[in-house]
Design an enzyme around this catalytic site. Structure first.
Site, mmCIF file in Angstrom:
data_model
loop_
_atom_site.group_PDB
_atom_site.id
_atom_site.type_symbol
_atom_site.label_atom_id
_atom_site.label_comp_id
_atom_site.label_asym_id
_atom_site.label_seq_id
_atom_site.Cartn_x
_atom_site.Cartn_y
_atom_site.Cartn_z
ATOM 1 N N HIS A 107 0.850 -1.277 -0.015
ATOM 2 C CA HIS A 107 -0.123 0.177 0.011
ATOM 3 C C HIS A 107 0.903 1.282 -0.047
ATOM 4 O O HIS A 107 2.174 1.112 0.431
ATOM 5 C CB HIS A 107 -0.747 -0.218 1.394
ATOM 6 N N HIS B 199 6.352 6.186 -1.567
ATOM 7 C CA HIS B 199 7.207 4.810 -2.069
ATOM 8 C C HIS B 199 6.020 3.670 -1.934
ATOM 9 O O HIS B 199 5.366 3.716 -0.755
ATOM 10 C CB HIS B 199 8.219 4.625 -1.495
#
Ligand code: 2AM
Length: 188
Positions: free
Chosen positions: A43, A130
């Site tokens: 996620h 990221h």
């Protein structure tokens, strides 16, 4: 009162997860000791909150509901592979997400402000969007992994529309963290 380990994050659609799973499988061939995040758990974290009281979680949810309800949806592109802190000493293998300005930046700002409203200290680290693919366990013999990261640096996982964010709990277990989506905050 029992606290919960929580974070605010953006979930990824299935087609992107599939691309990440394929990339993860390719990089795993390096044989380097690392804990690989399975594609269903990857996620984009906007704000890690740590342990918070259920009451604070409720308050936070109210704030997030209100603020994200007025947010526009935005498009993100998942591309590029690298390592933190760098490729010489890879500790975390990441996949890039962008653009970081615009929608992502304002969605992050809402999460940060809400975290401070419930009394958390401001995040010191600059937000660096990221997706964590792996956490490297073995500092030696990392050359095959670095080689594969370099070979896949042009990775493109596709684009997707972000239409909301979610609050997750994270339970640490011997088999890795177990994430549970507690609440969705949909954009307008
Ligand atoms: P990471 O992907 O860069 O490891 C759930 O643990 C999420 O919160 C992860 O995506 C993790 O980011 C993020 N996170 C940020 N700070 C953290 C911390 N101090 N401990 C654990 N997770 C953290």
């Amino acid at each position: 009162m029992r606290t919960m380990r929580t974070f605010i994050a953006i979930e990824l659609p299935e087609p992107i997860r599939r691309e990440l799973a394929a990339l993860g499988a390719a990089l795993r061939q390096s044989g380097v000791r690392a804990s690989w995040v399975t594609a269903d758990r990857i996620h984009l974290t906007l704000r890690f909150l740590g342990e918070i009281d259920p009451e604070d979680a409720d308050h936070l949810s109210e704030i997030l509901t209100q603020h994200y309800a007025g947010h526009e949806s935005f498009r993100l592109r998942v591309a590029g592979v690298g390592a933190f802190p760098n490729l010489k000493r890879p500790s975390v293998v990441w996949v890039g997400v962008g653009p970081s300005e615009g929608g992502l930046s304002s969605a992050h700002a809402i999460a940060e402000t809400a975290a401070q409203t419930i009394g958390l200290a401001p995040e010191k680290k600059r937000f660096n969007a990221h997706l964590t693919l792996a956490r490297v366990r073995e500092a030696r013999d990392i050359a095959p992994l670095v080689e594969l990261i370099t070979r896949h640096s042009g990775f493109c996982g596709g684009e997707f529309d972000v239409t909301g964010v979610a609050l997750f709990s994270s339970k640490l277990t011997p088999n890795g963290p177990v994430y549970k989506r507690l609440k969705d905050f949909l954009f307008r």
